[in-house]
Design a protein around this motif. Structure first.
Motif, PDB file in Angstrom:
ATOM      1  N   THR A 220       0.846  -1.195   0.000  1.00 55.51           N
ATOM      2  CA  THR A 220       0.000   0.000   0.000  1.00 55.51           C
ATOM      3  C   THR A 220       0.883   1.248   0.000  1.00 55.51           C
ATOM      4  N   ILE A 221       0.279   2.414  -0.142  1.00 61.77           N
ATOM      5  CA  ILE A 221       1.049   3.647  -0.197  1.00 61.77           C
ATOM      6  C   ILE A 221       1.775   3.903   1.125  1.00 61.77           C
ATOM      7  N   GLN A 222       1.109   3.603   2.237  1.00 60.28           N
ATOM      8  CA  GLN A 222       1.736   3.801   3.554  1.00 60.28           C
ATOM      9  C   GLN A 222       2.952   2.882   3.710  1.00 60.28           C
ATOM     10  N   VAL A 223       2.774   1.621   3.294  1.00 56.86           N
ATOM     11  CA  VAL A 223       3.869   0.645   3.395  1.00 56.86           C
ATOM     12  C   VAL A 223       4.976   0.994   2.395  1.00 56.86           C
ATOM     13  N   LEU A 224       4.588   1.510   1.221  1.00 53.26           N
ATOM     14  CA  LEU A 224       5.566   1.845   0.186  1.00 53.26           C
ATOM     15  C   LEU A 224       6.631   2.803   0.703  1.00 53.26           C
ATOM     16  N   LEU A 225       6.227   3.857   1.397  1.00 54.13           N
ATOM     17  CA  LEU A 225       7.179   4.854   1.879  1.00 54.13           C
ATOM     18  C   LEU A 225       8.157   4.242   2.883  1.00 54.13           C
ATOM     19  N   LYS A 226       7.664   3.318   3.713  1.00 51.35           N
ATOM     20  CA  LYS A 226       8.552   2.640   4.668  1.00 51.35           C
ATOM     21  C   LYS A 226       9.517   1.718   3.928  1.00 51.35           C
ATOM     22  N   GLN A 227       8.999   1.014   2.910  1.00 47.18           N
ATOM     23  CA  GLN A 227       9.841   0.101   2.146  1.00 47.18           C
ATOM     24  C   GLN A 227      10.877   0.858   1.317  1.00 47.18           C
ATOM     25  N   TYR A 228      10.488   2.044   0.834  1.00 46.02           N
ATOM     26  CA  TYR A 228      11.423   2.917   0.120  1.00 46.02           C
ATOM     27  C   TYR A 228      12.617   3.241   1.025  1.00 46.02           C
ATOM     28  N   GLU A 229      12.335   3.619   2.267  1.00 44.44           N
ATOM     29  CA  GLU A 229      13.408   3.960   3.206  1.00 44.44           C
ATOM     30  C   GLU A 229      14.263   2.737   3.545  1.00 44.44           C
ATOM     31  N   LYS A 230      13.618   1.579   3.698  1.00 40.19           N
ATOM     32  CA  LYS A 230      14.365   0.353   4.001  1.00 40.19           C
ATOM     33  C   LYS A 230      15.312  -0.004   2.858  1.00 40.19           C
ATOM     34  N   ALA A 231      14.823   0.126   1.627  1.00 36.82           N
ATOM     35  CA  ALA A 231      15.656  -0.201   0.462  1.00 36.82           C
ATOM     36  C   ALA A 231      16.854   0.736   0.379  1.00 36.82           C
ATOM     37  N   VAL A 232      16.618   2.025   0.624  1.00 35.58           N
ATOM     38  CA  VAL A 232      17.708   3.014   0.579  1.00 35.58           C
ATOM     39  C   VAL A 232      18.776   2.680   1.619  1.00 35.58           C
ATOM     40  N   VAL A 233      18.337   2.387   2.838  1.00 34.25           N
ATOM     41  CA  VAL A 233      19.285   2.060   3.918  1.00 34.25           C
ATOM     42  C   VAL A 233      20.039   0.773   3.608  1.00 34.25           C
ATOM     43  N   SER A 234      19.327  -0.232   3.118  1.00 35.63           N
ATOM     44  CA  SER A 234      19.926  -1.523   2.835  1.00 35.63           C
ATOM     45  C   SER A 234      21.018  -1.422   1.771  1.00 35.63           C
ATOM     46  N   TRP A 235      20.714  -0.723   0.683  1.00 35.54           N
ATOM     47  CA  TRP A 235      21.706  -0.598  -0.387  1.00 35.54           C
ATOM     48  C   TRP A 235      22.873   0.274   0.036  1.00 35.54           C
ATOM     49  N   HIS A 236      22.609   1.258   0.888  1.00 35.80           N
ATOM     50  CA  HIS A 236      23.708   2.084   1.407  1.00 35.80           C
ATOM     51  C   HIS A 236      24.655   1.238   2.249  1.00 35.80           C
ATOM     52  N   GLU A 237      24.092   0.353   3.062  1.00 41.03           N
ATOM     53  CA  GLU A 237      24.922  -0.529   3.885  1.00 41.03           C
ATOM     54  C   GLU A 237      25.734  -1.489   3.016  1.00 41.03           C
ATOM     55  N   LYS A 238      25.119  -1.984   1.944  1.00 42.34           N
ATOM     56  CA  LYS A 238      25.833  -2.888   1.037  1.00 42.34           C
ATOM     57  C   LYS A 238      26.983  -2.163   0.337  1.00 42.34           C
ATOM     58  N   GLU A 239      26.756  -0.891  -0.001  1.00 39.50           N
ATOM     59  CA  GLU A 239      27.829  -0.119  -0.624  1.00 39.50           C
ATOM     60  C   GLU A 239      28.982   0.108   0.353  1.00 39.50           C
ATOM     61  N   LEU A 240      28.652   0.424   1.600  1.00 37.10           N
ATOM     62  CA  LEU A 240      29.688   0.631   2.618  1.00 37.10           C
ATOM     63  C   LEU A 240      30.502  -0.645   2.829  1.00 37.10           C
ATOM     64  N   LYS A 241      29.826  -1.799   2.838  1.00 36.31           N
ATOM     65  CA  LYS A 241      30.533  -3.071   3.005  1.00 36.31           C
ATOM     66  C   LYS A 241      31.459  -3.328   1.820  1.00 36.31           C
ATOM     67  N   ALA A 242      30.957  -3.048   0.614  1.00 42.00           N
ATOM     68  CA  ALA A 242      31.782  -3.242  -0.583  1.00 42.00           C
ATOM     69  C   ALA A 242      32.975  -2.291  -0.574  1.00 42.00           C
ATOM     70  N   ASP A 243      32.756  -1.051  -0.105  1.00 41.94           N
ATOM     71  CA  ASP A 243      33.859  -0.090   0.036  1.00 41.94           C
ATOM     72  C   ASP A 243      34.904  -0.622   1.010  1.00 41.94           C
ATOM     73  N   TYR A 244      34.435  -1.150   2.136  1.00 38.63           N
ATOM     74  CA  TYR A 244      35.348  -1.668   3.160  1.00 38.63           C
ATOM     75  C   TYR A 244      36.153  -2.849   2.620  1.00 38.63           C
ATOM     76  N   ASP A 245      35.465  -3.785   1.958  1.00 43.41           N
ATOM     77  CA  ASP A 245      36.149  -4.958   1.411  1.00 43.41           C
ATOM     78  C   ASP A 245      37.195  -4.559   0.375  1.00 43.41           C
ATOM     79  N   THR A 246      36.844  -3.574  -0.449  1.00 39.31           N
ATOM     80  CA  THR A 246      37.772  -3.116  -1.483  1.00 39.31           C
ATOM     81  C   THR A 246      39.006  -2.471  -0.869  1.00 39.31           C
TER      82      THR A 246
END
Length: 548
Positions: free
Chosen positions: A252-278
């Motif tokens: 739903t629209i209410q859930v969408l905004l929360k999922q949008y934020e979760k996706a942003v945080v998740s991919w940011h964390e994955k990028e930080l991990k990849a930066d660290y590994d590199t």
């Protein structure tokens, strides 16, 4: 899906508006826009945060505009702009809710998105093969290469030719082979003609329309443009990479905004991990080549692995000179036992430039095994700088963000606030990234930031004092002049610090080049020693033979 369709958010419209207002209040660089709507329930909505806008300055060369969530099976008509970062991970460039699916709506959305991205046009954009989107891209991004999502073409072909897919189970496999495995335009044309004749579908209107649009979706026609994918026939099985697993048909629209934020945080964390590994681990080298060591220090981990794969393949892909016309020589490169798949490489030894018929570098930004085989044959020991695409390197985000439109904007505009915010944020990030590497650098960076904070506080106090003094008939200009002198002094200090950073970076690059040259020299010396040893053994053997 070319018809105009109107959808509504109902009561969810106000929920979205409240969310966007709150986000912008927390960060002035957060941008959103709503298209011609009084109650915010039926007008198209676009938003993008400051991180996404900054990422676009580094990785906005290849863009994916995903509108697949607006189909009837989804409750919210969600769309996103995304791309790939220096690790090959999905990175976000903005989101939208498309409630009105008219041509003017897509025009507004693309224009609004481009404005938020400071007017920078991408090199390529991939979208669904939808007529309204085609028109909008052609008008808003006339110089951008527009590609249709291959997966969407396959999906729609199955729907249009459902009877054929069921009556001839082999058709799908042969159809995809024709599209994905054709090495040349002639090979594709021949396979396509053969496919139509074999299944008696020469007059099929859908296939004819897809053939007419072949230059916008068949991989062999797209090789000369950068799309950020690692292989010309790789392609994505779907466009919705960034939000895959976060948005589904029940969201739903209410859930969408929360999922949008979760996706942003998740991919940011994955990028930080990849930066660290590199940064903190060294990949295993598979050859003694100085070029491999150079690439390991330049590229992020995932990109290096792709480069390493190409480099190792040169052992099975010998280069044979077939023509030499002065400065440019032509080589034929083919894998052992696969002469029918040979590629031609033109190599200019004077300019250290090479071009291959596979066009992998043009398409992916990673040099191919065929060019590397020629480099190997010509004893080119290090990777020429023109074949290192910065967006794939560890330092992809280095350098200040410069907004070309900043000078055109009024000082009190929202855009100029965004520019200042992004530039300051990027400079601060440099201190954070470097400062975390050791306790010594941490102390230096912390002291620098604290000193900068004092200067900013000082300027703020002087600025407020100057404002108060300007109301006085006497002394006002003197106060303002003093403030300007202090600002000039701080600017001079900043310029010196900037110069120091530039010289330090230059010194680091020089040290890296010296290391490469040193490695090359050691390799040559080792070869000389081996040859000397072999010669000594031969001489000794000859002497023994003579004595006998």
């Amino acid at each position: 899906m070319s018809g105009v369709r109107q959808r509504t958010l109902g009561g969810g419209g106000q929920h979205v508006l409240d969310y966007l207002k709150r986000m912008q209040a927390e960060n002035p660089a957060f941008f959103y826009a709503i298209q011609n709507d009084s109650d915010h329930s039926s007008g198209n909505i676009f938003w993008v945060d400051s991180t996404a806008r900054m990422n676009y300055t580094y990785f906005g060369d290849a863009v994916i505009f995903d509108t697949s969530y607006r189909t009837n099976r989804y409750r919210v008509p969600f769309a996103s702009f995304s791309g790939l970062n220096h690790h090959g991970q999905p990175v976000l460039f903005g989101c939208a809710l498309i409630l009105n699916e008219s041509e003017s709506s897509f025009l507004w959305l693309l224009q609004t998105w481009l404005h938020a991205m400071s007017g920078r046009h991408p090199v390529s954009i991939t979208t669904d093969p939808e007529r309204h989107i085609q028109v909008a891209v052609a008008q808003v991004l006339p110089e951008t290469r527009h590609r249709f999502c291959k997966w969407a073409i396959f999906r729609e072909t199955q729907e249009k030719l459902d009877h054929l897919y069921h009556s001839h189970p082999t058709f799908e496999t042969e159809f995809k082979k024709c599209i994905n495995e054709s090495e040349t335009v002639d090979e594709f044309e021949s396979r396509w003609e053969s496919l139509l004749q074999r299944y008696y579908i020469m007059d099929n209107e859908w296939l004819q329309s897809m053939y007419n649009a072949r230059q916008q979706w068949v991989p062999v026609y797209m090789r000369d443009t950068f799309f950020g994918e690692f292989a010309v026939n790789e392609g994505s099985e779907s466009l919705n990479l960034f939000f895959d697993g976060y948005v589904n048909s029940s969201t739903t629209i209410q859930v969408l905004l929360k999922q949008y934020e979760k996706a942003v945080v998740s991919w940011h964390e994955k990028e930080l991990k990849a930066d660290y590994d590199t940064t903190n681990t060294m990949p295993v080298l598979k050859t003694p080549s100085p070029m491999e060591k150079q690439a390991a220090n330049l590229y992020t981990r995932r990109i290096f692995k792709k480069f390493q794969e190409e480099l190792v393949e040169t052992l099975a892909n010998p280069a044979t000179k077939v023509d030499d016309s002065g400065t440019v020589a032509t080589y034929r490169v083919a894998k052992f036992g696969e002469d029918h798949k040979a590629h031609a490489v033109d190599f200019n030894s004077f300019e250290m430039k090479a071009s291959c018929t596979c066009q992998m570098f043009e398409y992916s930004g990673i040099i191919c095994r065929h060019v590397l085989a020629v480099f190997r044959a010509k004893n080119v020991l290090t990777l020429p700088s023109q074949y290192v695409l910065k967006r794939w390197t560890r330092n992809a985000k280095s350098g200040a963000v410069v907004d070309e439109r900043a000078s055109e904007l009024p000082n009190n505009s929202r855009e100029s606030v965004t520019v200042r915010y992004n530039n300051l944020r990027q400079e601060a990030i440099k201190y954070v990234e470097e400062g975390a590497k050791s306790i010594h650098i941490y102390n230096v960076a912390m002291n620098a930031l604290q000193e900068a904070a004092k200067k900013v506080a000082s300027i703020k106090n002087q600025g407020s004092g100057a404002t108060q003094a300007s109301s006085l008939a006497n002394g006002g200009s003197q106060e303002m002049h003093s403030t300007e002198e202090n600002q000039t002094a701080y600017q001079s200090s900043d310029e010196k610090e900037k110069k120091i950073r530039e010289l330090s970076a230059e010194l680091e690059n020089t040290n890296q080049r010296c290391e490469v040259y040193r490695a090359n020299l050691l390799a040559v010396l080792r070869d000389m020693e081996e040859q000397k040893l072999k010669l000594s053994v031969k001489v000794q053997s000859a002497r023994l033979s003579l004595k006998e």
